[in-house]
Design a protein around this motif. Structure first.
Motif, PDB file in Angstrom:
ATOM      1  N   ARG A   1      -1.641  -8.488  -3.999  1.00 44.18           N
ATOM      2  CA  ARG A   1      -2.702  -8.222  -3.031  1.00 44.18           C
ATOM      3  C   ARG A   1      -3.879  -9.171  -3.221  1.00 44.18           C
ATOM      4  N   LEU A   2      -4.188  -9.488  -4.475  1.00 45.01           N
ATOM      5  CA  LEU A   2      -5.261 -10.453  -4.735  1.00 45.01           C
ATOM      6  C   LEU A   2      -4.934 -11.810  -4.128  1.00 45.01           C
TER       7      LEU A   2
ATOM      8  N   ASN B   1       1.709  -5.214  -7.869  1.00 43.31           N
ATOM      9  CA  ASN B   1       1.187  -5.114  -6.505  1.00 43.31           C
ATOM     10  C   ASN B   1      -0.238  -5.635  -6.402  1.00 43.31           C
ATOM     11  N   THR B   2      -1.041  -5.321  -7.408  1.00 38.02           N
ATOM     12  CA  THR B   2      -2.441  -5.761  -7.377  1.00 38.02           C
ATOM     13  C   THR B   2      -2.536  -7.279  -7.426  1.00 38.02           C
ATOM     14  N   LYS B   3      -1.717  -7.895  -8.248  1.00 42.65           N
ATOM     15  CA  LYS B   3      -1.706  -9.362  -8.304  1.00 42.65           C
ATOM     16  C   LYS B   3      -1.313  -9.951  -6.952  1.00 42.65           C
TER      17      LYS B   3
ATOM     18  N   GLY C   1       2.320  -0.971 -10.003  1.00 42.39           N
ATOM     19  CA  GLY C   1       0.899  -1.061  -9.670  1.00 42.39           C
ATOM     20  C   GLY C   1       0.280  -2.399 -10.019  1.00 42.39           C
TER      21      GLY C   1
ATOM     22  N   LYS D   1       0.824  -1.204   0.000  1.00 44.53           N
ATOM     23  CA  LYS D   1       0.000   0.000   0.000  1.00 44.53           C
ATOM     24  C   LYS D   1       0.862   1.259   0.000  1.00 44.53           C
TER      25      LYS D   1
ATOM     26  N   LEU E   1       1.818   1.725  -3.441  1.00 43.11           N
ATOM     27  CA  LEU E   1       0.716   2.055  -4.349  1.00 43.11           C
ATOM     28  C   LEU E   1       0.333   3.528  -4.268  1.00 43.11           C
TER      29      LEU E   1
ATOM     30  N   LEU F   1      -8.203  -2.167  -4.865  1.00 44.47           N
ATOM     31  CA  LEU F   1      -7.818  -3.379  -5.588  1.00 44.47           C
ATOM     32  C   LEU F   1      -7.796  -3.181  -7.102  1.00 44.47           C
ATOM     33  N   LEU F   2      -8.768  -2.445  -7.617  1.00 45.95           N
ATOM     34  CA  LEU F   2      -8.951  -2.361  -9.066  1.00 45.95           C
ATOM     35  C   LEU F   2      -8.211  -1.196  -9.706  1.00 45.95           C
TER      36      LEU F   2
ATOM     37  N   SER G   1      -5.193  -0.106  -9.805  1.00 37.88           N
ATOM     38  CA  SER G   1      -3.905  -0.302 -10.482  1.00 37.88           C
ATOM     39  C   SER G   1      -4.084  -0.837 -11.892  1.00 37.88           C
ATOM     40  N   PHE G   2      -5.099  -1.702 -12.096  1.00 38.50           N
ATOM     41  CA  PHE G   2      -5.384  -2.171 -13.449  1.00 38.50           C
ATOM     42  C   PHE G   2      -5.745  -0.982 -14.350  1.00 38.50           C
TER      43      PHE G   2
END
Length: 339
Positions: free
Chosen positions: A310-311, A306-308, A303, A157, A160, A249-250, A252-253
């Motif tokens: 975090r998921l 990181n999202t992957k 980004g 975080k 991010l 969560l979303l 960064s995509f």
């Protein structure tokens, strides 16, 4: 280390179990004999001592420290030695022994039954202590894993937020360079975005409604930066009520889509579709593969990576992610089971 409350509960449980056990045995002996032999209490005291000598000392000091041979030697000693102690307190009111001539195999029962009884106490004490140690280690390991996840998420975080801020400031900078009248509105929008990130995303969950509003504000900020934004769109379908989602969560995509969704001619294409059905969210993001098609994992920014991560940490076995390139488009399909 056990807290004082847990220690108190453990001692209380042990006392209650011993009282219940001795009471049941006393009742059975009294019903059978019409009296309770004095040697019975001596036997109980010996077994009580045997149990806690094994439970509090032998198991933690030897067995749990892998000193198995020493433990077995001491265990045999404390199983057999009580026979000689109880013999010193032998009285005629003890249940009649089996009478047998010297050399008769039946004579062994006089000693085998007490030994088996002592062995039972030994096994019970060992089993309880090993289980408690296993349970303590499991809880400790679980706590370690939990702290590890929290630390990793906090680290991700902190990466991010600056990443998002830098991208947004670049967008506003572009507007100011162009002397666009939209620059003040962009500053206000960024302020709203940062307020959400700083004050509302510290909770474990946020309302899905708030998270989607945040995404829409981000899209509006990007539209202000982009001259030809007719191919920049977001569509949200479904019923939004009290569903909750892990924060940020979303985004960064979507950031990644805008970063690489412009070709060498300046054409931008970013299309976001979100479908909500009860506690399932489907997220689809399509962007044009622009002049940075040759990007590698390092160049694509932190980004997306990181999202992957975090998921994986936040929704293990509760998400399905597909990332692909098709027809000069970068496509992300994510299905998420909301909590």
């Amino acid at each position: 280390m056990l807290t004082s409350t847990r220690k108190y509960k453990q001692v209380l449980i042990h006392i209650l179990i011993w009282i219940s056990f001795i009471t049941i045995i006393c009742i059975q002996v009294y019903v059978q004999r019409g009296q309770i032999p004095s040697r019975f209490f001596v036997s109980m005291l010996v077994n009580f001592t045997l149990f806690y000598l094994n439970y509090l000392f032998l198991v933690p000091q030897f067995l749990l420290k892998k000193k198995t041979v020493i433990y077995i030697v001491f265990a045999l000693i404390i199983v057999i030695s009580p026979l000689y102690v109880t013999k010193l307190f032998h009285t005629t009111d003890f249940p009649v022994k089996i009478v047998a001539k010297r050399g008769n195999p039946l004579r062994s029962f006089e000693y085998s039954i007490p030994i088996l009884f002592n062995l039972a106490f030994l096994i019970i004490g060992t089993s309880i202590r090993i289980y408690q140690e296993w349970d303590r280690n499991e809880k400790k390991q679980s706590e370690i894993e939990s702290q590890k996840v929290i630390s990793e998420l906090q680290y991700l975080k902190t990466q991010l937020n600056p990443h998002f801020l830098f991208n947004s400031l670049n967008s506003i900078y572009s507007l100011t360079v162009k002397k666009s009248n939209d620059a003040p509105e962009a500053v206000v929008t960024l302020s709203e975005l940062m307020r959400y990130m700083l004050y509302q995303t510290n909770s474990e969950f946020v309302l899905l409604k708030k998270e989607l509003e945040y995404i829409q504000n981000y899209m509006n900020l990007q539209r202000l930066r982009i001259a030809n934004n007719e191919n920049v769109s977001i569509n949200i379908h479904g019923t939004i009520s009290n569903q909750k989602i892990k924060p940020l969560l979303l985004i960064s995509f979507i950031e990644n889509a805008f970063k690489y969704g412009t070709d060498f001619k300046g054409n931008t294409e970013v299309k976001i579709k979100i479908f909500i059905k009860e506690n399932e969210l489907q997220f689809n993001c399509i962007n044009l593969i622009g002049s940075r098609k040759e990007r590698n994992e390092k160049d694509s920014g932190i980004g997306l990576k990181n999202t992957k991560q975090r998921l994986q940490l936040l929704y293990p076995e509760k998400h399905w992610l597909v990332v692909k390139e098709e027809n000069n488009r970068f496509i992300i399909d994510l299905t998420l089971k909301l909590d």
